[in-house]
Design an enzyme around this catalytic site. Structure first.
Site, PDB file in Angstrom:
ATOM      1  N   ASP A   6       0.868  -1.181   0.000  1.00  0.00           N
ATOM      2  CA  ASP A   6       0.000   0.000   0.000  1.00  0.00           C
ATOM      3  C   ASP A   6       0.906   1.233   0.000  1.00  0.00           C
ATOM      4  OD1 ASP A   6      -3.234   0.376   1.183  1.00  0.00           O
ATOM      5  OD2 ASP A   6      -1.934   2.130   0.942  1.00  0.00           O
ATOM      6  N   SER A  21     -17.013  -2.548  -9.381  1.00  0.00           N
ATOM      7  CA  SER A  21     -18.091  -1.828  -8.690  1.00  0.00           C
ATOM      8  C   SER A  21     -19.375  -1.935  -9.494  1.00  0.00           C
ATOM      9  CB  SER A  21     -17.675  -0.351  -8.587  1.00  0.00           C
ATOM     10  OG  SER A  21     -18.790   0.449  -8.275  1.00  0.00           O
ATOM     11  N   TYR A  27     -13.905   7.843 -12.405  1.00  0.00           N
ATOM     12  CA  TYR A  27     -13.712   6.708 -11.497  1.00  0.00           C
ATOM     13  C   TYR A  27     -14.427   5.479 -12.048  1.00  0.00           C
ATOM     14  CZ  TYR A  27     -14.770   3.490  -7.719  1.00  0.00           C
ATOM     15  OH  TYR A  27     -14.926   2.337  -6.994  1.00  0.00           O
ATOM     16  N   LYS A  61     -13.046   1.491 -13.663  1.00  0.00           N
ATOM     17  CA  LYS A  61     -13.485   0.122 -13.345  1.00  0.00           C
ATOM     18  C   LYS A  61     -13.932  -0.586 -14.621  1.00  0.00           C
ATOM     19  CE  LYS A  61     -12.753   0.494  -8.994  1.00  0.00           C
ATOM     20  NZ  LYS A  61     -11.550  -0.140  -8.465  1.00  0.00           N
ATOM     21  N   PHE A 117     -21.474  -3.639  -4.284  1.00  0.00           N
ATOM     22  CA  PHE A 117     -22.544  -2.649  -4.202  1.00  0.00           C
ATOM     23  C   PHE A 117     -22.083  -1.576  -3.195  1.00  0.00           C
ATOM     24  CE2 PHE A 117     -25.739  -3.660  -7.328  1.00  0.00           C
ATOM     25  CZ  PHE A 117     -25.039  -4.680  -7.958  1.00  0.00           C
ATOM     26  N   ASN A 162     -18.135  12.124   1.461  1.00  0.00           N
ATOM     27  CA  ASN A 162     -19.139  12.266   0.400  1.00  0.00           C
ATOM     28  C   ASN A 162     -20.189  11.174   0.480  1.00  0.00           C
ATOM     29  OD1 ASN A 162     -17.864  14.447  -1.058  1.00  0.00           O
ATOM     30  ND2 ASN A 162     -16.245  12.957  -1.492  1.00  0.00           N
ATOM     31  N   LEU A 172     -22.751   8.237   2.116  1.00  0.00           N
ATOM     32  CA  LEU A 172     -23.803   8.375   3.126  1.00  0.00           C
ATOM     33  C   LEU A 172     -23.385   7.922   4.532  1.00  0.00           C
ATOM     34  CD1 LEU A 172     -26.773   9.101   3.673  1.00  0.00           C
ATOM     35  CD2 LEU A 172     -27.345   6.710   3.200  1.00  0.00           C
TER      36      LEU A 172
HETATM   37  P1  NAD Z   1      -9.454   2.761   0.286  1.00  0.00           P
HETATM   38  O1  NAD Z   1      -9.053   4.057  -0.318  1.00  0.00           O
HETATM   39  O2  NAD Z   1      -9.783   2.715   1.726  1.00  0.00           O
HETATM   40  O3  NAD Z   1      -8.325   1.655   0.007  1.00  0.00           O
HETATM   41  C1  NAD Z   1      -7.506   1.680  -1.123  1.00  0.00           C
HETATM   42  C2  NAD Z   1      -6.061   1.575  -0.649  1.00  0.00           C
HETATM   43  O4  NAD Z   1      -5.208   1.558  -1.788  1.00  0.00           O
HETATM   44  C3  NAD Z   1      -5.625   2.759   0.211  1.00  0.00           C
HETATM   45  O5  NAD Z   1      -5.043   2.285   1.412  1.00  0.00           O
HETATM   46  C4  NAD Z   1      -4.601   3.499  -0.648  1.00  0.00           C
HETATM   47  O6  NAD Z   1      -3.585   4.081   0.141  1.00  0.00           O
HETATM   48  C5  NAD Z   1      -4.095   2.391  -1.544  1.00  0.00           C
HETATM   49  N1  NAD Z   1      -3.624   2.809  -2.866  1.00  0.00           N
HETATM   50  C6  NAD Z   1      -4.218   3.623  -3.768  1.00  0.00           C
HETATM   51  N2  NAD Z   1      -3.476   3.711  -4.896  1.00  0.00           N
HETATM   52  C7  NAD Z   1      -2.382   2.922  -4.696  1.00  0.00           C
HETATM   53  C8  NAD Z   1      -1.248   2.603  -5.482  1.00  0.00           C
HETATM   54  N3  NAD Z   1      -1.075   3.100  -6.703  1.00  0.00           N
HETATM   55  N4  NAD Z   1      -0.328   1.765  -4.950  1.00  0.00           N
HETATM   56  C9  NAD Z   1      -0.473   1.247  -3.708  1.00  0.00           C
HETATM   57  N5  NAD Z   1      -1.527   1.526  -2.919  1.00  0.00           N
HETATM   58  C10 NAD Z   1      -2.470   2.346  -3.417  1.00  0.00           C
HETATM   59  O7  NAD Z   1     -10.676   2.209  -0.596  1.00  0.00           O
HETATM   60  P2  NAD Z   1     -11.643   0.973  -0.328  1.00  0.00           P
HETATM   61  O8  NAD Z   1     -12.981   1.506  -0.010  1.00  0.00           O
HETATM   62  O9  NAD Z   1     -11.018   0.007   0.580  1.00  0.00           O
HETATM   63  O10 NAD Z   1     -11.709   0.375  -1.789  1.00  0.00           O
HETATM   64  C11 NAD Z   1     -10.848  -0.660  -2.225  1.00  0.00           C
HETATM   65  C12 NAD Z   1     -11.114  -0.948  -3.686  1.00  0.00           C
HETATM   66  O11 NAD Z   1     -12.481  -1.283  -3.863  1.00  0.00           O
HETATM   67  C13 NAD Z   1     -10.850   0.252  -4.601  1.00  0.00           C
HETATM   68  O12 NAD Z   1     -10.307  -0.204  -5.806  1.00  0.00           O
HETATM   69  C14 NAD Z   1     -12.228   0.806  -4.822  1.00  0.00           C
HETATM   70  O13 NAD Z   1     -12.341   1.504  -6.040  1.00  0.00           O
HETATM   71  C15 NAD Z   1     -13.070  -0.463  -4.854  1.00  0.00           C
HETATM   72  N6  NAD Z   1     -14.474  -0.212  -4.523  1.00  0.00           N
HETATM   73  C16 NAD Z   1     -14.782   0.423  -3.364  1.00  0.00           C
HETATM   74  C17 NAD Z   1     -16.106   0.692  -3.050  1.00  0.00           C
HETATM   75  C18 NAD Z   1     -16.461   1.422  -1.779  1.00  0.00           C
HETATM   76  O14 NAD Z   1     -17.576   1.870  -1.668  1.00  0.00           O
HETATM   77  N7  NAD Z   1     -15.595   1.543  -0.802  1.00  0.00           N
HETATM   78  C19 NAD Z   1     -17.115   0.285  -3.934  1.00  0.00           C
HETATM   79  C20 NAD Z   1     -16.771  -0.372  -5.107  1.00  0.00           C
HETATM   80  C21 NAD Z   1     -15.432  -0.633  -5.396  1.00  0.00           C
HETATM   81  C1  UD1 Z   2     -21.187   6.044  -4.548  1.00  0.00           C
HETATM   82  C2  UD1 Z   2     -20.580   6.315  -5.888  1.00  0.00           C
HETATM   83  C3  UD1 Z   2     -20.332   5.006  -6.600  1.00  0.00           C
HETATM   84  C4  UD1 Z   2     -19.464   4.110  -5.732  1.00  0.00           C
HETATM   85  C5  UD1 Z   2     -20.153   3.913  -4.389  1.00  0.00           C
HETATM   86  C6  UD1 Z   2     -19.305   3.109  -3.469  1.00  0.00           C
HETATM   87  C7  UD1 Z   2     -21.487   8.526  -6.490  1.00  0.00           C
HETATM   88  C8  UD1 Z   2     -22.395   9.279  -7.404  1.00  0.00           C
HETATM   89  N1  UD1 Z   2     -21.472   7.166  -6.661  1.00  0.00           N
HETATM   90  O1  UD1 Z   2     -22.404   5.366  -4.737  1.00  0.00           O
HETATM   91  O2  UD1 Z   2     -19.686   5.216  -7.843  1.00  0.00           O
HETATM   92  O3  UD1 Z   2     -19.253   2.850  -6.350  1.00  0.00           O
HETATM   93  O4  UD1 Z   2     -20.361   5.199  -3.795  1.00  0.00           O
HETATM   94  O5  UD1 Z   2     -19.907   2.993  -2.229  1.00  0.00           O
HETATM   95  O6  UD1 Z   2     -20.796   9.102  -5.662  1.00  0.00           O
HETATM   96  N2  UD1 Z   2     -26.730  10.557   0.159  1.00  0.00           N
HETATM   97  C9  UD1 Z   2     -27.396  11.565   0.802  1.00  0.00           C
HETATM   98  N3  UD1 Z   2     -26.663  12.474   1.507  1.00  0.00           N
HETATM   99  C10 UD1 Z   2     -25.306  12.415   1.608  1.00  0.00           C
HETATM  100  C11 UD1 Z   2     -24.632  11.358   0.950  1.00  0.00           C
HETATM  101  C12 UD1 Z   2     -25.380  10.444   0.230  1.00  0.00           C
HETATM  102  O7  UD1 Z   2     -28.619  11.647   0.733  1.00  0.00           O
HETATM  103  O8  UD1 Z   2     -24.702  13.292   2.249  1.00  0.00           O
HETATM  104  C13 UD1 Z   2     -27.516   9.552  -0.590  1.00  0.00           C
HETATM  105  C14 UD1 Z   2     -27.157   9.499  -2.063  1.00  0.00           C
HETATM  106  O9  UD1 Z   2     -27.941  10.398  -2.799  1.00  0.00           O
HETATM  107  C15 UD1 Z   2     -27.470   8.040  -2.396  1.00  0.00           C
HETATM  108  C16 UD1 Z   2     -27.226   7.290  -1.071  1.00  0.00           C
HETATM  109  O10 UD1 Z   2     -27.225   8.283  -0.052  1.00  0.00           O
HETATM  110  O11 UD1 Z   2     -28.824   7.916  -2.700  1.00  0.00           O
HETATM  111  C17 UD1 Z   2     -25.902   6.566  -1.045  1.00  0.00           C
HETATM  112  O12 UD1 Z   2     -24.882   7.471  -1.432  1.00  0.00           O
HETATM  113  P1  UD1 Z   2     -23.331   7.092  -1.413  1.00  0.00           P
HETATM  114  O13 UD1 Z   2     -22.979   6.532  -0.101  1.00  0.00           O
HETATM  115  O14 UD1 Z   2     -22.574   8.283  -1.908  1.00  0.00           O
HETATM  116  O15 UD1 Z   2     -23.236   5.890  -2.446  1.00  0.00           O
HETATM  117  P2  UD1 Z   2     -23.693   5.805  -3.999  1.00  0.00           P
HETATM  118  O16 UD1 Z   2     -24.096   7.114  -4.529  1.00  0.00           O
HETATM  119  O17 UD1 Z   2     -24.650   4.691  -4.122  1.00  0.00           O
END
Ligand code: NAD
Ligand code: UD1
Length: 340
Positions: free
Chosen positions: A32, A125, A150, A154, A179, A199, A201
């Site tokens: 990382d 995602s 973003y 993916k 999800f 950002n 929820l």
């Molecule tokens: P996160 O930011 O908490 O974890 C990602 C980690 O990767 C971080 O610790 C960061 O320091 C590290 N990182 C980023 N770029 C790097 C690089 N070039 N080399 C080495 N380390 C690097 O995010 P997360 O929520 O744990 O998400 C993990 C993966 O899942 C991501 O690819 C994200 O896009 C994907 N994902 C997350 C969600 C979500 O809602 N959290 C949803 C769908 C997909």
């Molecule tokens: C968001 C990302 C999506 C990503 C996912 C990972 C956007 C547009 N999409 O999805 O690409 O894969 O996170 O978890 O950012 N909401 C509020 N108030 C807030 C924040 C959110 O009402 O302050 C609502 C949003 O309108 C949405 C729901 O809560 O309906 C969930 O939002 P969020 O947690 O940002 O996730 P997604 O938008 O589903």
């Protein structure tokens, strides 16, 4: 003992997955670059598991530095979490998103080829389904048009991995489409630790519940849903972590070169239902107001879980109440997040 290289293993989902892998008898090596996580996570993992994991502070885009990890460890499988993930930020700095997310994936694939490592799990995602509302999304649902860089990373990486697998028949690749991951480890020692004002929820609600933010704005109350607010498929991060172990086990025996699975619960929860569930968990009201819709949001998004259940044997165990109570425990134990 089989060894899994976990890139981004210091992050939110990666750190929970390290625990599940360890609990299932895997050896784990973490890489990382700490761009979105703090080193303290490794101390917390040690507290939870009693084991200090091998950790490399390396940028996965740098193939020469990453090569050392493959030289020093006999890697059997890779889970590639490393990537940037903030939707809004990806609109402001798209080139950083394309180069980091795609560059790191390509570097990892090149090293997998060089060292004969065949099994790869990639963090995709539900965002790849685009703005269709033909729910539930099945793995066969058409891929959509993403609304931000973003999402496109993916979408593009999925395509790159399909092409890569075609060119190297020994590769076994799993695309996991998450999800909405939420919640935290039951210990309260690790959880989602976003920098700045969140950002998403759940991190936002947690901070309102904890008193560091004043009030939640609910984005839109005029959607075509039972209470007018958006429905999402929230999945407990500990369940999600378990899904990765199932995916690794699946790759160890499958003949298919590329497999795709949704990881969700199959259930839609509205923003207002999430607020109510969190109020139950924290024992007090969560101040919220209704605001305009957020651009790019879709009304409804939830998974068909059938394929993950039938093929991986994966079924989420936790519901919204456990997601909220674990989030609240993490928030109260770490009101300022982790220290640098
Ligand atoms: P996160 O930011 O908490 O974890 C990602 C980690 O990767 C971080 O610790 C960061 O320091 C590290 N990182 C980023 N770029 C790097 C690089 N070039 N080399 C080495 N380390 C690097 O995010 P997360 O929520 O744990 O998400 C993990 C993966 O899942 C991501 O690819 C994200 O896009 C994907 N994902 C997350 C969600 C979500 O809602 N959290 C949803 C769908 C997909
Ligand atoms: C968001 C990302 C999506 C990503 C996912 C990972 C956007 C547009 N999409 O999805 O690409 O894969 O996170 O978890 O950012 N909401 C509020 N108030 C807030 C924040 C959110 O009402 O302050 C609502 C949003 O309108 C949405 C729901 O809560 O309906 C969930 O939002 P969020 O947690 O940002 O996730 P997604 O938008 O589903």
């Amino acid at each position: 003992m089989s060894t899994v290289l976990v890139t981004g293993g210091n992050g939110y989902i990666g750190s929970h997955t390290v625990i599940s892998l360890f609990e299932n008898g895997y050896d784990v090596v973490v890489v990382d670059n700490l761009s979105n996580s703090k080193m303290e996570v490794q101390n917390r993992l040690e507290k939870i598991t009693g084991k200090r994991f091998k950790f490399y502070d390396i940028d996965c885009c740098d193939a020469d530095k990453l090569r050392v990890v493959f030289e020093e460890n006999k890697i059997d499988s890779v889970i590639h979490f490393a990537g940037l993930k903030a939707v809004g930020e990806s609109v402001s700095i798209p080139l950083d998103y394309y180069s980091n997310n795609i560059g790191s994936m390509i570097a990892v694939c090149r090293l997998m080829t060089e060292f004969g490592v065949n099994n790869l799990v990639f963090s995709s995602s539900a965002t790849v389904y685009g703005s269709s509302e033909d729910v539930p999304f099945t793995e066969e649902s058409p891929l959509g048009t993403c609304t931000n860089p973003y999402g496109w990373t993916k979408w593009m990486i999925e395509q790159i991995l399909r092409d890569y697998a075609k060119s190297e028949p020994s590769k076994r690749i799993c695309l996991l489409r998450y999800f909405n991951p939420v919640g935290a480890h039951e210990s309260g020692l690790i959880g989602e630790d976003p920098r700045g004002i969140p950002n998403n929820l759940f991190p936002y609600i947690s901070k309102v519940a904890g008193g560091t933010l004043e009030c939640l704005t609910v984005f839109g109350d005029d959607y075509n849903t039972p209470d007018g607010t958006c429905l999402r498929d929230y999945i407990h991060v500990v369940d999600l972590a378990e899904g990765h172990v199932k995916a690794i086990k699946f790759l160890e025996k499958t003949e298919d070169s590329v497999s795709v699975f949704n990881l969700g619960t199959g259930k839609g929860t509205s923003v207002i239902e999430a607020v109510k569930a969190f109020e139950k968990a924290c024992g007090h009201e969560i101040k919220h107001v209704f605001g305009p819709r957020r651009p790019g949001d879709i009304a409804v998004c939830y998974a068909s879980t059938k394929k993950a259940e039938e093929v991986l044997g994966f079924k989420a165990r936790y519901g919204i109440d456990e997601m909220c109570s674990s989030c609240w425990k993490w928030q109260t134990m770490n009101p300022e997040g982790l220290k640098d």
